[in-house]
Write a protein that holds these residues in place. Structure first.
Motif, PDB file in Angstrom:
ATOM      1  N   ALA A   1       0.837  -1.193   0.000  1.00  0.00           N
ATOM      2  CA  ALA A   1       0.000   0.000   0.000  1.00  0.00           C
ATOM      3  C   ALA A   1       0.876   1.250   0.000  1.00  0.00           C
ATOM      4  O   ALA A   1       0.441   2.336  -0.367  1.00  0.00           O
ATOM      5  CB  ALA A   1      -0.923  -0.004   1.215  1.00  0.00           C
ATOM      6  N   ARG A   2       2.150   1.083   0.389  1.00  0.00           N
ATOM      7  CA  ARG A   2       3.083   2.218   0.427  1.00  0.00           C
ATOM      8  C   ARG A   2       3.600   2.594  -0.947  1.00  0.00           C
ATOM      9  O   ARG A   2       4.163   3.667  -1.121  1.00  0.00           O
ATOM     10  CB  ARG A   2       4.297   1.849   1.292  1.00  0.00           C
ATOM     11  N   PHE A   3       3.463   1.690  -1.924  1.00  0.00           N
ATOM     12  CA  PHE A   3       4.142   1.887  -3.196  1.00  0.00           C
ATOM     13  C   PHE A   3       3.168   2.030  -4.363  1.00  0.00           C
ATOM     14  O   PHE A   3       2.207   1.277  -4.483  1.00  0.00           O
ATOM     15  CB  PHE A   3       5.083   0.710  -3.479  1.00  0.00           C
ATOM     16  N   ASP A   4       3.451   2.995  -5.214  1.00  0.00           N
ATOM     17  CA  ASP A   4       2.702   3.145  -6.459  1.00  0.00           C
ATOM     18  C   ASP A   4       3.388   2.415  -7.605  1.00  0.00           C
ATOM     19  O   ASP A   4       2.740   2.051  -8.584  1.00  0.00           O
ATOM     20  CB  ASP A   4       2.579   4.629  -6.829  1.00  0.00           C
ATOM     21  N   ALA A   5       4.699   2.236  -7.483  1.00  0.00           N
ATOM     22  CA  ALA A   5       5.459   1.654  -8.586  1.00  0.00           C
ATOM     23  C   ALA A   5       6.722   0.988  -8.047  1.00  0.00           C
ATOM     24  O   ALA A   5       7.134   1.221  -6.907  1.00  0.00           O
ATOM     25  CB  ALA A   5       5.829   2.730  -9.608  1.00  0.00           C
ATOM     26  N   ALA A   6       7.304   0.168  -8.897  1.00  0.00           N
ATOM     27  CA  ALA A   6       8.607  -0.436  -8.587  1.00  0.00           C
ATOM     28  C   ALA A   6       9.493  -0.312  -9.822  1.00  0.00           C
ATOM     29  O   ALA A   6       9.028  -0.486 -10.957  1.00  0.00           O
ATOM     30  CB  ALA A   6       8.459  -1.893  -8.181  1.00  0.00           C
ATOM     31  N   ILE A   7      10.755  -0.010  -9.583  1.00  0.00           N
ATOM     32  CA  ILE A   7      11.773   0.047 -10.629  1.00  0.00           C
ATOM     33  C   ILE A   7      12.649  -1.192 -10.458  1.00  0.00           C
ATOM     34  O   ILE A   7      13.210  -1.406  -9.375  1.00  0.00           O
ATOM     35  CB  ILE A   7      12.615   1.333 -10.518  1.00  0.00           C
ATOM     36  N   VAL A   8      12.762  -1.990 -11.504  1.00  0.00           N
ATOM     37  CA  VAL A   8      13.437  -3.279 -11.386  1.00  0.00           C
ATOM     38  C   VAL A   8      14.678  -3.312 -12.276  1.00  0.00           C
ATOM     39  O   VAL A   8      14.607  -3.004 -13.470  1.00  0.00           O
ATOM     40  CB  VAL A   8      12.495  -4.441 -11.771  1.00  0.00           C
ATOM     41  N   ASP A   9      15.798  -3.685 -11.688  1.00  0.00           N
ATOM     42  CA  ASP A   9      17.040  -3.881 -12.423  1.00  0.00           C
ATOM     43  C   ASP A   9      16.923  -5.149 -13.279  1.00  0.00           C
ATOM     44  O   ASP A   9      16.040  -5.979 -13.061  1.00  0.00           O
ATOM     45  CB  ASP A   9      18.192  -4.001 -11.420  1.00  0.00           C
ATOM     46  N   LEU A  10      17.838  -5.320 -14.225  1.00  0.00           N
ATOM     47  CA  LEU A  10      17.752  -6.462 -15.149  1.00  0.00           C
ATOM     48  C   LEU A  10      18.820  -7.516 -14.886  1.00  0.00           C
ATOM     49  O   LEU A  10      18.527  -8.603 -14.386  1.00  0.00           O
ATOM     50  CB  LEU A  10      17.837  -5.950 -16.593  1.00  0.00           C
ATOM     51  N   ASP A  11      20.077  -7.219 -15.192  1.00  0.00           N
ATOM     52  CA  ASP A  11      21.155  -8.204 -15.047  1.00  0.00           C
ATOM     53  C   ASP A  11      21.401  -8.520 -13.580  1.00  0.00           C
ATOM     54  O   ASP A  11      21.630  -7.618 -12.770  1.00  0.00           O
ATOM     55  CB  ASP A  11      22.450  -7.673 -15.666  1.00  0.00           C
ATOM     56  N   GLY A  12      21.348  -9.793 -13.228  1.00  0.00           N
ATOM     57  CA  GLY A  12      21.597 -10.199 -11.859  1.00  0.00           C
ATOM     58  C   GLY A  12      20.389 -10.089 -10.966  1.00  0.00           C
ATOM     59  O   GLY A  12      20.411 -10.580  -9.836  1.00  0.00           O
ATOM     60  N   THR A  13      19.326  -9.444 -11.435  1.00  0.00           N
ATOM     61  CA  THR A  13      18.088  -9.307 -10.667  1.00  0.00           C
ATOM     62  C   THR A  13      16.974 -10.142 -11.286  1.00  0.00           C
ATOM     63  O   THR A  13      16.345 -10.955 -10.604  1.00  0.00           O
ATOM     64  CB  THR A  13      17.651  -7.832 -10.598  1.00  0.00           C
ATOM     65  N   MET A  14      16.734  -9.962 -12.576  1.00  0.00           N
ATOM     66  CA  MET A  14      15.720 -10.755 -13.264  1.00  0.00           C
ATOM     67  C   MET A  14      16.324 -11.873 -14.112  1.00  0.00           C
ATOM     68  O   MET A  14      15.750 -12.963 -14.213  1.00  0.00           O
ATOM     69  CB  MET A  14      14.850  -9.851 -14.139  1.00  0.00           C
ATOM     70  N   VAL A  15      17.449 -11.587 -14.750  1.00  0.00           N
ATOM     71  CA  VAL A  15      18.041 -12.553 -15.675  1.00  0.00           C
ATOM     72  C   VAL A  15      19.513 -12.759 -15.334  1.00  0.00           C
ATOM     73  O   VAL A  15      20.249 -11.789 -15.116  1.00  0.00           O
ATOM     74  CB  VAL A  15      17.902 -12.089 -17.144  1.00  0.00           C
ATOM     75  N   ASP A  16      19.923 -14.026 -15.282  1.00  0.00           N
ATOM     76  CA  ASP A  16      21.334 -14.374 -15.109  1.00  0.00           C
ATOM     77  C   ASP A  16      21.978 -14.294 -16.483  1.00  0.00           C
ATOM     78  O   ASP A  16      21.870 -15.215 -17.291  1.00  0.00           O
ATOM     79  CB  ASP A  16      21.460 -15.778 -14.526  1.00  0.00           C
TER      80      ASP A  16
END
Length: 234
Positions: free
Chosen positions: A9-24
């Motif tokens: 409820a505190r967040f309207d959005a999230a910024i997501v990194d790519l290398d090492g966070t979503m994809v190896d």
């Protein structure tokens, strides 16, 4: 992990990194770099060494790889040689990376489930990476992740890269959100430092690259072993 990350409820959005966070993507980096080095008649670099170089953009990665292979035989002249070879190295690296992008990489377990859960909670998503946009967007598409994100910004989208806060501030501006209500999700001190400076809360994954150092020593609001842990099951 810190309970801050469960209260969406505190967040309207999230910024997501790519290398090492979503994809190896370590395999992609190593393959493209070693094809580049072979073209330049230089010795290869081991994936374990590449892992410590990842995270600060392609320019840093290429320069680091050149220094790594040049320094053992010419420690005094390695810097000058690396600078002299850089333009040719970048051209070959770009050629090879575009050719193999995604072929030697894999989505981490829990990423799809985590992104689905965030979207289900009404959290808007943007991908922000130091990887060039021409590499990032095709990778997201190849891995079936592009549909989760309203916006994708590469390391060449703004004047400066993470750990500078500018990319996060610009991404918040593009989303129309304020930093305090925009969660940064990454894998390294680059992400955490940028988030702190921008005023964004930050959660780090435990499995990423972080320049060969333990991520749990980084100043962050929480840590997860999987993006699926970000949002608890109902």
């Amino acid at each position: 992990m810190n309970s801050i990350s469960f209260d969406f409820a505190r967040f309207d959005a999230a910024i997501v990194d790519l290398d090492g966070t979503m994809v190896d993507t370590l395999g992609d980096f190593a393959e493209a770099l070693n094809r580049m080095l072979r073209d330049l008649s230089l010795p290869p670099v081991a994936p374990a060494a590449v892992e410590r170089m990842v995270g600060k953009g392609s320019e840093h990665l290429i320069h680091s790889a050149l220094l790594h292979v040049l320094a053992p035989t010419d420690p005094d002249g390695a810097q000058a040689k690396a600078r002299a070879l850089y333009d040719a190295a970048w051209a070959r690296y770009q050629h090879h990376y575009l050719a193999i992008n995604g072929q030697h990489s894999a989505v981490y377990a829990g990423v799809v489930e985590g992104l689905q859960a965030l979207r289900a909670r009404g959290v808007r998503l943007a991908c922000l990476t130091n990887k060039p946009g021409a590499f990032a967007r095709p990778l997201l598409a190849a891995k079936g992740l592009d549909g989760f994100f309203e916006l994708v910004f590469g390391g060449d989208a703004f004047e400066r890269k993470k750990p500078d806060p500018l990319p996060l501030l610009k991404t918040c501006e593009a989303l129309g959100t304020v930093p305090a209500r925009t969660l940064m999700i990454g894998d390294s001190s680059n992400d955490a430092r940028a988030a702190r400076a921008a005023g964004c809360p930050v959660v780090l994954v435990s499995y990423g690259y972080n320049h060969g150092e333990s991520v749990r020593g980084v100043d962050a609001d929480g840590f997860v072993d999987s993006l699926a842990q970000l949002v608890p099951a109902a």
